[in-house]
Design an enzyme around this catalytic site. Structure first.
Site, PDB file in Angstrom:
ATOM      1  N   TYR A   1       0.739  -0.761  -0.216  1.00 46.56           N
ATOM      2  CA  TYR A   1      -0.250   0.142  -0.069  1.00 46.56           C
ATOM      3  C   TYR A   1       0.610   1.633   0.187  1.00 46.56           C
ATOM      4  O   TYR A   1       0.781   1.907  -0.958  1.00 46.56           O
ATOM      5  CB  TYR A   1      -0.964  -0.130   1.486  1.00 46.56           C
ATOM      6  CG  TYR A   1      -1.685   0.936   1.596  1.00 46.56           C
ATOM      7  CD1 TYR A   1      -3.164   1.859   0.441  1.00 46.56           C
ATOM      8  CD2 TYR A   1      -1.267   1.891   2.513  1.00 46.56           C
ATOM      9  CE1 TYR A   1      -3.277   2.729   0.217  1.00 46.56           C
ATOM     10  CE2 TYR A   1      -2.188   3.509   2.944  1.00 46.56           C
ATOM     11  CZ  TYR A   1      -3.273   3.458   1.769  1.00 46.56           C
ATOM     12  OH  TYR A   1      -4.175   4.645   1.881  1.00 46.56           O
TER      13      TYR A   1
HETATM   14  N1  LIG Z   1      -9.333   6.742   5.220  1.00 51.37           N
HETATM   15  C1  LIG Z   1      -7.484   6.539   5.637  1.00 51.37           C
HETATM   16  O1  LIG Z   1      -7.191   6.504   6.900  1.00 51.37           O
HETATM   17  C2  LIG Z   1      -6.607   7.204   4.274  1.00 51.37           C
HETATM   18  C3  LIG Z   1      -6.067   7.842   5.025  1.00 51.37           C
HETATM   19  C4  LIG Z   1      -4.923   7.737   3.919  1.00 51.37           C
HETATM   20  C5  LIG Z   1      -5.107   7.962   2.705  1.00 51.37           C
HETATM   21  N2  LIG Z   1      -6.566   7.441   2.524  1.00 51.37           N
HETATM   22  C6  LIG Z   1      -6.528   7.485   0.851  1.00 51.37           C
HETATM   23  O2  LIG Z   1      -7.530   8.155   0.576  1.00 51.37           O
HETATM   24  C7  LIG Z   1      -8.907   7.894  -0.418  1.00 51.37           C
HETATM   25  C8  LIG Z   1     -10.133   6.823  -0.019  1.00 51.37           C
HETATM   26  O3  LIG Z   1     -10.420   6.063   1.430  1.00 51.37           O
HETATM   27  P1  LIG Z   1     -11.442   5.946   1.720  1.00 51.37           P
HETATM   28  O4  LIG Z   1     -10.852   6.207   2.994  1.00 51.37           O
HETATM   29  O5  LIG Z   1     -12.681   6.607   1.694  1.00 51.37           O
HETATM   30  O6  LIG Z   1     -11.986   4.211   1.051  1.00 51.37           O
HETATM   31  P2  LIG Z   1     -12.994   3.544   1.310  1.00 51.37           P
HETATM   32  O7  LIG Z   1     -13.746   4.213   2.235  1.00 51.37           O
HETATM   33  O8  LIG Z   1     -12.916   2.100   1.631  1.00 51.37           O
HETATM   34  O9  LIG Z   1     -13.386   4.118  -0.196  1.00 51.37           O
HETATM   35  C9  LIG Z   1     -12.711   3.469  -1.042  1.00 51.37           C
HETATM   36  C10 LIG Z   1     -13.761   3.928  -2.392  1.00 51.37           C
HETATM   37  O10 LIG Z   1     -13.008   3.955  -3.434  1.00 51.37           O
HETATM   38  C11 LIG Z   1     -14.266   2.709  -4.118  1.00 51.37           C
HETATM   39  N3  LIG Z   1     -13.337   1.700  -5.021  1.00 51.37           N
HETATM   40  C12 LIG Z   1     -11.798   1.275  -4.671  1.00 51.37           C
HETATM   41  N4  LIG Z   1     -11.458   0.797  -5.951  1.00 51.37           N
HETATM   42  C13 LIG Z   1     -11.895   0.890  -6.396  1.00 51.37           C
HETATM   43  C14 LIG Z   1     -11.873   0.810  -7.851  1.00 51.37           C
HETATM   44  N5  LIG Z   1     -10.977  -0.448  -8.584  1.00 51.37           N
HETATM   45  N6  LIG Z   1     -12.683   1.247  -8.675  1.00 51.37           N
HETATM   46  C15 LIG Z   1     -13.589   2.005  -8.925  1.00 51.37           C
HETATM   47  N7  LIG Z   1     -13.951   2.501  -7.986  1.00 51.37           N
HETATM   48  C16 LIG Z   1     -13.242   2.263  -6.523  1.00 51.37           C
HETATM   49  C17 LIG Z   1     -14.701   2.456  -3.500  1.00 51.37           C
HETATM   50  O11 LIG Z   1     -16.125   1.737  -3.550  1.00 51.37           O
HETATM   51  P3  LIG Z   1     -16.491   0.691  -4.853  1.00 51.37           P
HETATM   52  O12 LIG Z   1     -15.812  -0.699  -3.804  1.00 51.37           O
HETATM   53  O13 LIG Z   1     -17.596   0.414  -5.160  1.00 51.37           O
HETATM   54  O14 LIG Z   1     -15.525   0.128  -5.792  1.00 51.37           O
HETATM   55  C18 LIG Z   1     -15.176   3.612  -2.446  1.00 51.37           C
HETATM   56  O15 LIG Z   1     -16.498   3.927  -2.454  1.00 51.37           O
HETATM   57  C19 LIG Z   1      -7.915   6.278  -1.208  1.00 51.37           C
HETATM   58  O16 LIG Z   1      -7.235   6.578  -1.789  1.00 51.37           O
HETATM   59  C20 LIG Z   1      -6.907   5.857   0.262  1.00 51.37           C
HETATM   60  O17 LIG Z   1      -6.172   5.544   0.037  1.00 51.37           O
HETATM   61  C21 LIG Z   1      -7.339   7.422   3.326  1.00 51.37           C
END
Ligand SMILES: NC(=O)c1ccc[n+]([C@@H]2O[C@H](COP(=O)([O-])OP(=O)(O)OC[C@H]3O[C@@H](n4cnc5c(N)ncnc54)[C@H](OP(=O)(O)O)[C@@H]3O)[C@@H](O)[C@H]2O)c1
Lengths: 106, 232
Positions: free
Chosen positions: B143
């Site tokens: 990751y």
């Molecule tokens: N939450 C944290 O602590 C954190 C920290 C640092 C960075 N981030 C970054 O922030 C971003 C959003 O994270 P989040 O926390 O909101 O994650 P999340 O709650 O798991 O949501 C991920 C979203 O991306 C979509 N997704 C995943 N794989 C996909 C694919 N191959 N094609 C299209 N859509 C896809 C999912 O929908 P479907 O499953 O329907 O595809 C979902 O809407 C990510 O890039 C993550 O790495 C998050």
């Protein structure tokens, strides 16, 4: 089919002239020098023009080609020397994919 | 004044969903995508069901955007997946999935968006990294590596796209309570948070604030940058 491709490429050059205020001489038609020693485009101009040609090919003929891949860039004589060589190159790629272009006229 | 057209990936839930609502509230025309259909709808929002790593689906989506809106002002590459495991125990399929979504997906959307943006000589792209990259978070090798790739990719394309009036920047969030980190043990998260200058969970508003800044017209002189939250 070659005529269609030719029209698309020349149209893209026309659009390019309008968008970027350039004066690529359209009256030279397929002999327009594009990229290389006599070329009128710098490398950035070439990128924009290739993108525009790719998009029009997709919109109008429904074919999705990558024109400037390693194969094109590594050829000893660049397919981007003149409008005519680009048209020939597109037809060749389309022929490889779909067998739809007639063979190039020169 | 015309409404800005804003494309956000991964809008079904989490940060992406919040950002979609946030930019609709600000009067943008918002387009989103995810692999599965969201259970929410808002006026002014259009959803595509697409995997960000599926080139033909992505191209079809952009072709439809081009026809309907004719332009794109903003791209927010939020879709991302994580995987927590010792790397010795990580199957190749996990590595492929993570790289596909986080790196290939970001690449495809940047490429197609920039093609549209260069026509109008204006564009703002924001990519997503994480503090797990600079903090070298153990257990998240793939990751973190995928998100380090996003930083370098952003830095290089920022230069390649600058002549077209397109800026490309990265946000690096700290842990935020979404499904993404649900499987990470609380103690691991606390250890990570302690290494921040400001030791607390991030929230979606913190993310939106940074993105608002990157998207501003006045931010035209800011590109190729990574902004980490929490003082990392
Ligand atoms: N939450 C944290 O602590 C954190 C920290 C640092 C960075 N981030 C970054 O922030 C971003 C959003 O994270 P989040 O926390 O909101 O994650 P999340 O709650 O798991 O949501 C991920 C979203 O991306 C979509 N997704 C995943 N794989 C996909 C694919 N191959 N094609 C299209 N859509 C896809 C999912 O929908 P479907 O499953 O329907 O595809 C979902 O809407 C990510 O890039 C993550 O790495 C998050």
């Amino acid at each position: 089919m070659r005529e269609k491709v030719s029209a698309i490429v020349l149209n893209a050059i026309n659009d390019f002239n309008e968008t970027y205020g350039k004066q690529i001489p359209l009256e030279l038609a397929e002999d327009i020098p594009l990229f290389g020693k006599q070329g009128v485009l710098d490398s950035l101009g070439l990128v924009s023009l290739v993108v525009s040609i790719e998009q029009t090919l997709e919109d109008e003929l429904g074919v999705s080609l990558i024109l400037a891949d390693e194969k094109a860039v590594s050829q000893r004589t660049s397919p981007f020397r003149t409008a005519g060589t680009v048209i020939d190159y597109i037809c060749k790629l389309m022929q490889e994919e779909t067998q739809v272009c007639e063979s190039p006229s020169h | 004044m015309r409404e800005p057209v804003t494309l956000i990936t991964g809008t079904r839930k989490g940060i992406g969903k919040y950002l979609a609502e946030h930019y609709i509230d600000k009067g943008h025309l918002v387009i989103g995508c995810s692999r599965t259909e969201p259970d929410w709808r808002v006026e002014g929002y259009e959803h595509f069901q697409a995997d960000v790593a599926d080139e033909s689906a992505v191209k079809a989506m952009f072709s439809s955007i081009k026809k309907k809106y004719g332009r794109l002002d903003h791209l927010i590459n939020n879709a991302g997946i994580a995987s927590m495991n010792h790397f010795l125990l990580t199957p190749l399929s996990t590595v492929q999935n993570v790289l596909n979504t986080n790196v290939i997906g970001t690449f495809l959307f940047c490429r197609e968006a920039a093609k549209l943006m260069q026509k109008s000589g204006y564009g703002r792209i924001v990519n997503f990294s994480t503090v797990a990259a600079p903090l070298k978070l153990e257990g998240e090798a793939i990751y973190a590596a995928s998100k380090a790739a996003v930083i370098t990719f952003t830095e290089v394309i920022a230069r390649e796209l600058a002549p077209f009036g397109i800026t490309v920047n990265t946000i690096g969030p700290t842990p935020i309570e979404t499904d993404l980190i649900r499987s990470v043990p609380e103690q691991k998260l606390q250890e990570l948070i302690k290494r921040q200058a400001i030791p607390r969970y991030g929230n979606v508003e913190d993310v939106a604030n940074v993105i608002d800044f990157f998207l501003k017209q006045e931010s035209s002189f800011i590109t190729g940058q990574t902004l980490f939250l929490g003082g990392v």
